[in-house]
Design a protein around this motif. Structure first.
Motif, PDB file in Angstrom:
ATOM      1  N   MET A  17       0.830  -1.200   0.000  1.00  0.00           N
ATOM      2  CA  MET A  17       0.000   0.000   0.000  1.00  0.00           C
ATOM      3  C   MET A  17       0.863   1.248   0.000  1.00  0.00           C
ATOM      4  SD  MET A  17      -1.254  -0.240   3.962  1.00  0.00           S
ATOM      5  CE  MET A  17      -1.276  -2.018   3.922  1.00  0.00           C
ATOM      6  N   THR A  18       0.221   2.354  -0.309  1.00  0.00           N
ATOM      7  CA  THR A  18       0.840   3.672  -0.162  1.00  0.00           C
ATOM      8  C   THR A  18       0.062   4.393   0.916  1.00  0.00           C
ATOM      9  OG1 THR A  18       1.372   3.695  -2.516  1.00  0.00           O
ATOM     10  CG2 THR A  18       1.474   5.791  -1.353  1.00  0.00           C
ATOM     11  N   VAL A  19       0.780   5.018   1.841  1.00  0.00           N
ATOM     12  CA  VAL A  19       0.149   5.703   2.961  1.00  0.00           C
ATOM     13  C   VAL A  19       0.452   7.192   2.848  1.00  0.00           C
ATOM     14  CG1 VAL A  19      -0.018   5.834   5.468  1.00  0.00           C
ATOM     15  CG2 VAL A  19       0.504   3.655   4.371  1.00  0.00           C
ATOM     16  N   VAL A  70      -6.921  -1.529  10.380  1.00  0.00           N
ATOM     17  CA  VAL A  70      -6.710  -0.237  11.028  1.00  0.00           C
ATOM     18  C   VAL A  70      -7.359  -0.231  12.405  1.00  0.00           C
ATOM     19  CG1 VAL A  70      -7.313   2.213  10.920  1.00  0.00           C
ATOM     20  CG2 VAL A  70      -6.394   1.072   8.919  1.00  0.00           C
ATOM     21  N   ARG A  71      -8.542  -0.806  12.508  1.00  0.00           N
ATOM     22  CA  ARG A  71      -9.224  -0.853  13.811  1.00  0.00           C
ATOM     23  C   ARG A  71      -8.385  -1.606  14.835  1.00  0.00           C
ATOM     24  NH1 ARG A  71     -12.110  -3.891  17.022  1.00  0.00           N
ATOM     25  NH2 ARG A  71     -11.986  -5.716  15.708  1.00  0.00           N
ATOM     26  N   LEU A  72      -7.791  -2.717  14.415  1.00  0.00           N
ATOM     27  CA  LEU A  72      -6.959  -3.514  15.319  1.00  0.00           C
ATOM     28  C   LEU A  72      -5.625  -2.834  15.626  1.00  0.00           C
ATOM     29  CD1 LEU A  72      -7.612  -7.069  13.869  1.00  0.00           C
ATOM     30  CD2 LEU A  72      -8.540  -6.085  15.971  1.00  0.00           C
ATOM     31  N   SER A  73      -5.187  -1.928  14.763  1.00  0.00           N
ATOM     32  CA  SER A  73      -3.898  -1.258  14.931  1.00  0.00           C
ATOM     33  C   SER A  73      -4.041   0.165  15.449  1.00  0.00           C
ATOM     34  CB  SER A  73      -3.169  -1.207  13.591  1.00  0.00           C
ATOM     35  OG  SER A  73      -3.047  -2.476  13.046  1.00  0.00           O
ATOM     36  N   ALA A  74      -5.217   0.552  15.867  1.00  0.00           N
ATOM     37  CA  ALA A  74      -5.487   1.951  16.214  1.00  0.00           C
ATOM     38  C   ALA A  74      -4.585   2.478  17.323  1.00  0.00           C
ATOM     39  CB  ALA A  74      -6.950   2.119  16.615  1.00  0.00           C
ATOM     40  N   GLN A  75      -4.173   1.638  18.241  1.00  0.00           N
ATOM     41  CA  GLN A  75      -3.342   2.098  19.357  1.00  0.00           C
ATOM     42  C   GLN A  75      -1.943   2.500  18.890  1.00  0.00           C
ATOM     43  OE1 GLN A  75      -4.167  -1.058  18.843  1.00  0.00           O
ATOM     44  NE2 GLN A  75      -2.284  -2.219  18.925  1.00  0.00           N
ATOM     45  N   GLU A 117       1.613  -4.768   8.780  1.00  0.00           N
ATOM     46  CA  GLU A 117       2.024  -3.708   7.853  1.00  0.00           C
ATOM     47  C   GLU A 117       1.292  -2.403   8.142  1.00  0.00           C
ATOM     48  OE1 GLU A 117       2.431  -2.979   3.057  1.00  0.00           O
ATOM     49  OE2 GLU A 117       2.183  -5.017   3.829  1.00  0.00           O
ATOM     50  N   VAL A 118      -0.005  -2.494   8.451  1.00  0.00           N
ATOM     51  CA  VAL A 118      -0.777  -1.295   8.787  1.00  0.00           C
ATOM     52  C   VAL A 118      -0.265  -0.684  10.087  1.00  0.00           C
ATOM     53  CG1 VAL A 118      -3.063  -0.508   9.519  1.00  0.00           C
ATOM     54  CG2 VAL A 118      -2.840  -1.924   7.489  1.00  0.00           C
ATOM     55  N   THR A 119       0.061  -1.519  11.062  1.00  0.00           N
ATOM     56  CA  THR A 119       0.594  -1.025  12.332  1.00  0.00           C
ATOM     57  C   THR A 119       1.907  -0.282  12.119  1.00  0.00           C
ATOM     58  OG1 THR A 119      -0.441  -2.871  13.506  1.00  0.00           O
ATOM     59  CG2 THR A 119       1.307  -1.697  14.662  1.00  0.00           C
ATOM     60  N   ARG A 120       2.802  -0.864  11.325  1.00  0.00           N
ATOM     61  CA  ARG A 120       4.077  -0.197  11.025  1.00  0.00           C
ATOM     62  C   ARG A 120       3.846   1.129  10.314  1.00  0.00           C
ATOM     63  NH1 ARG A 120       5.863  -5.289   9.080  1.00  0.00           N
ATOM     64  NH2 ARG A 120       5.596  -4.431   7.003  1.00  0.00           N
TER      65      ARG A 120
END
Length: 159
Positions: A62-64, A109-114, A141-144
């Motif tokens: 992905m691109t963020v 994203v919901r799981l990585s929100a913190q 990857e989303v958490t990072r």
């Protein structure tokens, strides 16, 4: 009586107690585990502001895009929380496939929100490979990506 009618009657009978009254199904509502609208990036102008004024980070799938929000007079209770948006273009497939990608990304994203705190707007632009990646890997990857975006936004690395 046809076979179909008898199967419908037996299904309805399972939902009834011995007195013949319908049972209420116990549905557990987990409001704390939802992804509330206050955490979504919803307006086109907000997406454009992130694309034009923010920074971009490339990851494997992905691109963020991210941009620190300025604290203006419209500050609310949710002003210190990150807002997240998703852009899933038609090039990624039909509506069913795009919605599946969007749901997987939203849950990751919901799981990585913190991992991300502070007033920051983040837009995820996934690649087609997101639909095939194991979910645990997608969450990592989303958490990072969220940690990196929060860190860079905090240090003031803006264009």
């Amino acid at each position: 009586m046809s076979n179909r009618e008898s199967s419908q009657d037996s299904a309805a009978a399972k939902d009834r107690n011995p007195a013949g009254q319908r049972r209420a199904l116990n549905v557990i509502s987990a409001t704390s585990s939802k992804f509330p609208k206050s955490r979504h990036l919803l307006k086109h102008a907000d997406f454009q502001r992130v694309y034009q004024s923010g920074r971009r980070q490339f990851t494997g799938n992905m691109t963020v895009f991210f941009l620190r929000r300025s604290s203006g007079p419209e500050a609310t209770v949710a002003a210190n929380t990150p807002r997240v948006g998703f852009t899933v273009g038609k090039v990624l497939g039909g509506a069913v496939e795009r919605n599946r990608i969007r749901r997987r990304m939203r849950e990751a994203v919901r799981l990585s929100a913190q991992a991300c705190e502070g007033p920051i707007d983040v837009v995820f632009n996934p690649r087609k490979s997101v639909s095939k990646v194991p979910f645990a890997e997608l969450v990592n990857e989303v958490t990072r990506a969220l940690r990196l975006a929060a860190q860079r936004a905090r240090t003031g690395e803006q264009r």
